[in-house]
Design a protein around this motif. Structure first.
Motif, mmCIF file in Angstrom:
data_model
loop_
_atom_site.group_PDB
_atom_site.id
_atom_site.type_symbol
_atom_site.label_atom_id
_atom_site.label_comp_id
_atom_site.label_asym_id
_atom_site.label_seq_id
_atom_site.Cartn_x
_atom_site.Cartn_y
_atom_site.Cartn_z
ATOM 1 N N UNK A 134 31.330 -19.091 -14.093
ATOM 2 C CA UNK A 134 30.305 -18.682 -15.055
ATOM 3 C C UNK A 134 30.950 -18.462 -16.411
ATOM 4 N N UNK A 135 30.094 -18.417 -17.435
ATOM 5 C CA UNK A 135 30.587 -18.274 -18.813
ATOM 6 C C UNK A 135 30.505 -16.844 -19.345
ATOM 7 N N UNK A 136 30.033 -15.901 -18.529
ATOM 8 C CA UNK A 136 29.899 -14.516 -18.978
ATOM 9 C C UNK A 136 28.631 -14.255 -19.762
ATOM 10 N N UNK A 137 27.849 -15.319 -20.033
ATOM 11 C CA UNK A 137 26.601 -15.190 -20.790
ATOM 12 C C UNK A 137 25.383 -15.630 -19.975
ATOM 13 N N UNK A 138 25.515 -15.607 -18.660
ATOM 14 C CA UNK A 138 24.367 -15.911 -17.809
ATOM 15 C C UNK A 138 24.278 -17.337 -17.296
ATOM 16 N N UNK A 196 31.590 -28.779 11.556
ATOM 17 C CA UNK A 196 32.602 -27.876 11.011
ATOM 18 C C UNK A 196 32.152 -26.421 11.074
ATOM 19 N N UNK A 197 33.127 -25.528 10.997
ATOM 20 C CA UNK A 197 32.886 -24.087 10.949
ATOM 21 C C UNK A 197 33.844 -23.513 9.904
ATOM 22 N N UNK A 198 33.277 -22.986 8.826
ATOM 23 C CA UNK A 198 34.055 -22.413 7.734
ATOM 24 C C UNK A 198 33.754 -20.936 7.577
ATOM 25 N N UNK A 199 34.778 -20.151 7.343
ATOM 26 C CA UNK A 199 34.623 -18.785 6.876
ATOM 27 C C UNK A 199 34.791 -18.898 5.365
ATOM 28 N N UNK A 200 33.706 -18.710 4.638
ATOM 29 C CA UNK A 200 33.700 -18.919 3.190
ATOM 30 C C UNK A 200 33.785 -17.575 2.474
ATOM 31 N N UNK A 201 34.886 -17.359 1.785
ATOM 32 C CA UNK A 201 35.058 -16.163 0.963
ATOM 33 C C UNK A 201 34.597 -16.570 -0.441
ATOM 34 N N UNK A 202 33.586 -15.858 -0.953
ATOM 35 C CA UNK A 202 32.899 -16.287 -2.178
ATOM 36 C C UNK A 202 33.337 -15.431 -3.370
ATOM 37 N N UNK A 203 33.588 -16.105 -4.498
ATOM 38 C CA UNK A 203 34.071 -15.452 -5.712
ATOM 39 C C UNK A 203 33.232 -15.835 -6.923
ATOM 40 N N UNK A 204 33.143 -14.919 -7.879
ATOM 41 C CA UNK A 204 32.642 -15.216 -9.220
ATOM 42 C C UNK A 204 33.867 -15.401 -10.092
ATOM 43 N N UNK A 205 33.883 -16.493 -10.877
ATOM 44 C CA UNK A 205 35.052 -16.800 -11.694
ATOM 45 C C UNK A 205 34.606 -17.044 -13.137
ATOM 46 N N UNK A 206 35.097 -16.218 -14.029
ATOM 47 C CA UNK A 206 34.828 -16.392 -15.454
ATOM 48 C C UNK A 206 35.767 -17.463 -15.998
ATOM 49 N N UNK A 260 30.677 -36.478 -10.420
ATOM 50 C CA UNK A 260 30.386 -37.428 -11.499
ATOM 51 C C UNK A 260 29.683 -36.795 -12.692
ATOM 52 N N UNK A 261 29.356 -35.512 -12.596
ATOM 53 C CA UNK A 261 28.742 -34.820 -13.734
ATOM 54 C C UNK A 261 28.930 -33.319 -13.572
ATOM 55 N N UNK A 262 29.097 -32.632 -14.701
ATOM 56 C CA UNK A 262 29.141 -31.173 -14.748
ATOM 57 C C UNK A 262 28.017 -30.697 -15.631
ATOM 58 N N UNK A 263 27.518 -29.496 -15.343
ATOM 59 C CA UNK A 263 26.494 -28.914 -16.195
ATOM 60 C C UNK A 263 26.505 -27.403 -16.115
ATOM 61 N N UNK A 264 26.049 -26.784 -17.203
ATOM 62 C CA UNK A 264 25.902 -25.330 -17.267
ATOM 63 C C UNK A 264 24.422 -25.014 -17.124
ATOM 64 N N UNK A 265 24.082 -24.096 -16.211
ATOM 65 C CA UNK A 265 22.690 -23.797 -15.890
ATOM 66 C C UNK A 265 22.490 -22.295 -15.751
ATOM 67 N N UNK A 266 21.288 -21.856 -16.046
ATOM 68 C CA UNK A 266 20.930 -20.480 -15.713
ATOM 69 C C UNK A 266 20.437 -20.482 -14.275
ATOM 70 N N UNK A 267 20.577 -19.366 -13.575
ATOM 71 C CA UNK A 267 20.093 -19.319 -12.191
ATOM 72 C C UNK A 267 18.583 -19.599 -12.061
ATOM 73 N N UNK A 268 17.847 -19.429 -13.153
ATOM 74 C CA UNK A 268 16.398 -19.681 -13.131
ATOM 75 C C UNK A 268 16.062 -21.149 -13.403
ATOM 76 N N UNK A 269 17.009 -21.958 -13.818
ATOM 77 C CA UNK A 269 16.746 -23.360 -14.175
ATOM 78 C C UNK A 269 17.849 -24.256 -13.607
#
Length: 130
Positions: free
Chosen positions: A12-16, A79-89, A104-113
């Motif tokens: 995340x970018x720290x701005x939502x 498969x069976x994964x134990x997923x440890x989840x992180x927020x990364x600024x 093939x593509x990256x994008x920045x999104x708000x959780x609402x869109x």
């Protein structure tokens, strides 16, 4: 088959806004879907070291802050994964596709869109991101 440990990260970018990558046709599973990043924990690695390595490998960026969000038990047909989840600024100016065979593509999104279609595991991961 034994479970494996995965470090899943929501950059995340720290701005939502969150960073999502669209999986390429050569991705291991669910090509064409949008997902956050993840990678297997290697022997002897700390969670934070694994996240730092994977963010660099996938997005060519260095984490500015890493916060553990929770743990998920991910059972799939093959498969069976134990997923440890992180927020990364991360700094959005540093981010680029570093593994074009996976994304093939990256994008920045708000959780609402969020874009579509989403990876089948993303909703539960984002629920931890809150």
């Amino acid at each position: 088959m034994k479970p494996s440990v995965s470090c899943v990260f929501v950059c995340h970018d720290g701005d939502g806004r969150i960073l999502l990558a669209r999986r390429s046709v050569r991705a291991r599973d669910e090509p064409g879907t949008w997902d956050c990043g993840a990678g297997a924990l290697e022997f002897g690695e700390t969670f934070e070291s694994a996240v730092t390595r994977e963010v660099g490998e996938e997005y060519a960026a260095a984490p500015l802050a890493i916060r553990q969000l929770g743990v998920r038990n991910v059972l799939r047909a093959d498969s069976h994964w134990v997923a440890v989840v992180f927020a990364v600024l991360v700094d959005p100016a540093e981010v680029r596709i570093a593994e074009p065979h996976k994304f093939d593509e990256l994008g920045w999104f708000t959780p609402q869109a969020l874009p579509s279609p989403l990876h089948s595991q993303l909703a539960e991961t984002l629920a931890l991101f809150g």
